[in-house]
Write a protein that holds these residues in place. Structure first.
Motif, PDB file in Angstrom:
ATOM      1  N   ILE A   8       0.856  -1.186   0.000  1.00 55.28           N
ATOM      2  CA  ILE A   8       0.000   0.000   0.000  1.00 55.28           C
ATOM      3  C   ILE A   8       0.894   1.240   0.000  1.00 55.28           C
ATOM      4  N   THR A   9       0.505   2.228  -0.777  1.00 55.87           N
ATOM      5  CA  THR A   9       1.219   3.497  -0.776  1.00 55.87           C
ATOM      6  C   THR A   9       0.207   4.617  -0.920  1.00 55.87           C
ATOM      7  N   PHE A  10       0.666   5.831  -0.694  1.00 56.25           N
ATOM      8  CA  PHE A  10      -0.225   6.985  -0.669  1.00 56.25           C
ATOM      9  C   PHE A  10       0.426   8.165  -1.374  1.00 56.25           C
ATOM     10  N   GLY A  11      -0.396   9.059  -1.900  1.00 60.07           N
ATOM     11  CA  GLY A  11       0.121  10.288  -2.471  1.00 60.07           C
ATOM     12  C   GLY A  11      -0.995  11.166  -2.975  1.00 60.07           C
ATOM     13  N   THR A  12      -0.639  12.392  -3.270  1.00 53.63           N
ATOM     14  CA  THR A  12      -1.586  13.315  -3.875  1.00 53.63           C
ATOM     15  C   THR A  12      -1.663  13.057  -5.372  1.00 53.63           C
ATOM     16  N   PHE A  13      -0.506  12.817  -5.999  1.00 58.23           N
ATOM     17  CA  PHE A  13      -0.409  12.521  -7.431  1.00 58.23           C
ATOM     18  C   PHE A  13      -1.031  13.629  -8.274  1.00 58.23           C
ATOM     19  N   ASP A  14      -0.769  14.866  -7.869  1.00 57.95           N
ATOM     20  CA  ASP A  14      -1.260  16.018  -8.616  1.00 57.95           C
ATOM     21  C   ASP A  14      -0.225  16.385  -9.680  1.00 57.95           C
ATOM     22  N   VAL A  15      -0.661  16.816 -10.830  1.00 60.06           N
ATOM     23  CA  VAL A  15       0.219  17.120 -11.962  1.00 60.06           C
ATOM     24  C   VAL A  15       1.171  15.920 -12.117  1.00 60.06           C
ATOM     25  N   ARG A  82      -3.124   3.335   9.666  1.00 66.64           N
ATOM     26  CA  ARG A  82      -3.281   1.997  10.248  1.00 66.64           C
ATOM     27  C   ARG A  82      -4.604   1.367   9.801  1.00 66.64           C
ATOM     28  N   ASP A  83      -5.671   2.158   9.793  1.00 67.59           N
ATOM     29  CA  ASP A  83      -6.973   1.643   9.352  1.00 67.59           C
ATOM     30  C   ASP A  83      -6.927   1.188   7.901  1.00 67.59           C
ATOM     31  N   TYR A  84      -6.264   1.966   7.045  1.00 72.91           N
ATOM     32  CA  TYR A  84      -6.151   1.595   5.630  1.00 72.91           C
ATOM     33  C   TYR A  84      -5.314   0.326   5.471  1.00 72.91           C
ATOM     34  N   ILE A  85      -4.236   0.202   6.244  1.00 69.16           N
ATOM     35  CA  ILE A  85      -3.390  -1.000   6.199  1.00 69.16           C
ATOM     36  C   ILE A  85      -4.227  -2.221   6.557  1.00 69.16           C
ATOM     37  N   GLU A  86      -5.028  -2.094   7.609  1.00 65.55           N
ATOM     38  CA  GLU A  86      -5.876  -3.215   8.033  1.00 65.55           C
ATOM     39  C   GLU A  86      -6.972  -3.502   7.017  1.00 65.55           C
ATOM     40  N   ASP A 104       7.043   4.883  11.325  1.00 64.73           N
ATOM     41  CA  ASP A 104       7.721   3.725  11.905  1.00 64.73           C
ATOM     42  C   ASP A 104       6.849   2.986  12.919  1.00 64.73           C
ATOM     43  N   GLU A 105       5.946   3.697  13.583  1.00 62.08           N
ATOM     44  CA  GLU A 105       5.098   3.050  14.595  1.00 62.08           C
ATOM     45  C   GLU A 105       4.146   2.029  13.973  1.00 62.08           C
ATOM     46  N   LEU A 106       4.020   2.042  12.652  1.00 56.35           N
ATOM     47  CA  LEU A 106       3.145   1.084  11.971  1.00 56.35           C
ATOM     48  C   LEU A 106       3.864  -0.228  11.656  1.00 56.35           C
TER      49      LEU A 106
END
Length: 134
Positions: A8-15, A82-86, A104-106
């Motif tokens: 899983i990864t995250f970003g805005t991915f704008d332009v 954490r919710d998204y990971i689960e 890191d706490e995840l």
């Protein structure tokens, strides 16, 4: 759903630019299934103090169309990682190294990997460059 490793990864991915593509490709190489959270417009305003150039719907469509991406969803809050990971049963969380140490706490929920950003490519810098041209 695949029984292999989910990343899983995250970003805005704008332009959308080649730096975005490279982080998605590198994240996909770490598992069998790639899930991408795209920042909601409201989250982007909270994070960066500005509306994205492209709407969340447009950005979701762009990211969903990429070959390495298996699933996309709207990320509403940084505090919900954490919710998204689960929810997506992620085995690996991938973030850019500009976030190094922040999640890191995840590591009790999944492996946490920070990937180096593509040098000299920044959405903010692109937007500033474009705005000086117009």
């Amino acid at each position: 759903m695949s029984s292999g490793r989910t990343v899983i990864t995250f970003g805005t991915f704008d332009v959308f630019h080649v730096g975005h593509l490279r982080v998605i490709e590198r994240a996909a190489e770490l598992g069998d299934r790639l899930v991408v959270g795209v920042s909601a417009d409201a989250l982007n305003v909270r994070k960066k103090g500005r509306e994205p150039v492209f709407s969340e719907g447009e950005r979701l469509a762009i990211v969903a169309a990429l070959k390495p991406v298996d699933e996309v969803f709207l990320e509403e809050s940084l505090e919900l990682k954490r919710d998204y990971i689960e929810r997506f049963a992620a085995d690996v969380l991938v973030m850019g190294d500009d976030w190094k140490g922040r999640f890191d706490e995840l590591s009790d929920a999944c492996e946490v990997v920070y990937l180096p950003r593509t040098p000299a490519i920044s959405t903010t810098a692109l937007i500033e460059k474009i705005s000086t041209i117009s």
